[in-house]
Scaffold this motif. Structure first.
Motif, mmCIF file in Angstrom:
data_model
loop_
_atom_site.group_PDB
_atom_site.id
_atom_site.type_symbol
_atom_site.label_atom_id
_atom_site.label_comp_id
_atom_site.label_asym_id
_atom_site.label_seq_id
_atom_site.Cartn_x
_atom_site.Cartn_y
_atom_site.Cartn_z
ATOM 1 N N CYS A 29 58.268 -1.841 -17.799
ATOM 2 C CA CYS A 29 59.277 -0.993 -17.174
ATOM 3 C C CYS A 29 59.416 0.284 -18.005
ATOM 4 C CB CYS A 29 60.616 -1.716 -17.093
ATOM 5 S SG CYS A 29 61.957 -0.657 -16.494
ATOM 6 N N ARG A 31 61.717 2.447 -17.885
ATOM 7 C CA ARG A 31 63.105 2.784 -18.246
ATOM 8 C C ARG A 31 63.551 2.015 -19.487
ATOM 9 N NH1 ARG A 31 68.467 0.886 -16.529
ATOM 10 N NH2 ARG A 31 69.914 2.486 -17.215
ATOM 11 N N CYS A 32 63.277 0.694 -19.520
ATOM 12 C CA CYS A 32 63.861 -0.111 -20.607
ATOM 13 C C CYS A 32 62.821 -0.771 -21.518
ATOM 14 C CB CYS A 32 64.785 -1.177 -20.022
ATOM 15 S SG CYS A 32 63.924 -2.542 -19.242
ATOM 16 N N GLY A 60 61.155 -2.058 -13.513
ATOM 17 C CA GLY A 60 61.400 -3.477 -13.331
ATOM 18 C C GLY A 60 61.964 -3.807 -11.956
ATOM 19 N N CYS A 65 63.891 -6.796 -14.918
ATOM 20 C CA CYS A 65 65.086 -6.159 -15.489
ATOM 21 C C CYS A 65 65.949 -5.444 -14.454
ATOM 22 C CB CYS A 65 64.657 -5.181 -16.579
ATOM 23 S SG CYS A 65 63.465 -3.962 -15.972
ATOM 24 N N CYS A 67 65.578 -2.390 -13.178
ATOM 25 C CA CYS A 67 65.733 -0.936 -13.352
ATOM 26 C C CYS A 67 65.368 -0.154 -12.091
ATOM 27 C CB CYS A 67 64.924 -0.449 -14.550
ATOM 28 S SG CYS A 67 65.673 -0.903 -16.142
HETATM 29 ZN ZN LIG Z 1 63.779 -1.966 -16.956
#
Ligand SMILES: [Zn+2]
Length: 129
Positions: A29, A31-32, A60, A65, A67
């Motif tokens: 992912c 983003r995270c 994700g 996750c 995201c």
């Molecule tokens: Zn994420």
């Protein structure tokens, strides 16, 4: 819009773009940083012309996750975080924030160029490099 004429992509070209981005982002992912189930997200909303690597990123999924859902539900934050390309912008010229790397400009060959915060700010405020 004034700019290069855009050509509608074939299904084969779109598949190749998705494959390039899967390899580029490695199932992480953007983003995270979590590895897990990801969606290949269109940074700028999908149209017949923009399924190209510079406009795609792994985020994700709901099975990971989440995201991708975050981006969809928080468009303003997503833009500030570098997850979204405005409708009027060209994805290869609009900064993306890549987890563990920082601000980048993606190309359509599976690579990216890192840029600093000042350049990212300039590009996102209508400037040119
Ligand atoms: Zn994420």
């Amino acid at each position: 819009m004034i700019g290069p004429r855009r050509v509608k992509l074939t299904a084969k070209q779109e598949r190749e773009a998705y494959d390039i981005v899967t390899a580029r982002d490695g199932g992480m992912c953007q983003r995270c940083g979590l590895y897990g189930p990801v969606d290949r997200d269109h940074r700028q909303n999908r149209d017949p012309y923009n399924t190209v690597p510079s406009n795609l990123q792994c985020l994700g999924s709901d099975f990971g996750c989440g995201c991708h859902r975050f981006k969809t539900e928080h468009p303003g934050l997503a833009l500030l975080e570098g997850l979204t390309v405005p409708r009027w912008a060209r994805p290869e010229l609009w900064p993306a924030y890549r987890f563990g790397v920082g601000w980048v400009l993606y190309d359509d060959d599976g690579g990216w160029q890192t840029i600093n915060q000042a350049t990212a700010d300039l590009l996102m405020n209508g400037g040119e490099t």
